[in-house]
Motif scaffolding. Structure first.
Motif, PDB file in Angstrom:
ATOM      1  N   LYS A 233       0.828  -1.211   0.000  1.00 47.41           N
ATOM      2  CA  LYS A 233       0.000   0.000   0.000  1.00 47.41           C
ATOM      3  C   LYS A 233       0.863   1.263   0.000  1.00 47.41           C
TER       4      LYS A 233
ATOM      5  N   LYS B 159      -2.980   5.377  -3.670  1.00 47.61           N
ATOM      6  CA  LYS B 159      -4.278   5.008  -4.252  1.00 47.61           C
ATOM      7  C   LYS B 159      -4.573   3.513  -4.151  1.00 47.61           C
TER       8      LYS B 159
ATOM      9  N   ASP C 143      -5.780   0.257  -2.463  1.00 48.99           N
ATOM     10  CA  ASP C 143      -6.605  -0.191  -1.341  1.00 48.99           C
ATOM     11  C   ASP C 143      -6.380  -1.676  -1.137  1.00 48.99           C
TER      12      ASP C 143
ATOM     13  N   GLU D 219      -8.589  -5.103   0.122  1.00 45.76           N
ATOM     14  CA  GLU D 219      -9.899  -5.659   0.436  1.00 45.76           C
ATOM     15  C   GLU D 219      -9.701  -6.886   1.326  1.00 45.76           C
TER      16      GLU D 219
END
Length: 140
Positions: free
Chosen positions: A11, A16, A18, A20
């Motif tokens: 990250k 930008k 992300d 999950e």
């Protein structure tokens, strides 16, 4: 399960990106897919993700298209998935210059789904005849 240290390290490559938790996937959304080539270079050169196992293309209908890149580090024995979400008009930076296996996978995504890859050295149909019209895996 991907370690928190690796999640934070990846990250940190781009603000930008992300992550999950449910799918254990890294995500780049529409406006940020242009950064994919730079992120991919670092993943291979600095994070040792030396093996591109697969690129899967997805038709999300009204939500556009997606690509899922499955990467593996043969040295650390860790696998990750990177998902790119984009509009059908967007071109995705080719990673063929980073992982040679992307040549076939990107041509397949182009042939069957109509996804365009910028700077691919030989982006042409690979499975269907040249005179085939359309892209048979699209839902439209």
């Amino acid at each position: 399960m991907i370690s928190n240290d690796l999640i934070e390290a990846i990250k940190s490559l781009d603000s930008k990106i992300d992550f999950e938790d449910d799918s254990q996937s890294f995500i780049l959304e529409k406006e940020n897919v242009k950064n994919w080539i730079d992120i991919a270079k670092v993943l291979k050169e600095n994070k040792n993700f030396d093996y591109l196992m697969c690129i899967t293309s997805l038709d999300l209908e009204e939500d556009g298209l997606a690509l899922a890149y499955n990467l593996h580090s043969t040295s650390s024995k860790v696998s990750i998935e990177f998902k790119l979400y984009f509009n059908e008009s967007q071109e995705i930076p080719s990673v063929e210059s980073i992982w040679k296996t992307a040549d076939w996978h990107e041509r397949e995504a182009f042939d069957l789904m109509g996804i365009k890859f910028s700077n691919h050295p030989n982006l042409k149909r690979i499975l269907l005849p040249d005179d085939w019209e359309g892209h048979p895996l699209r839902k439209d």
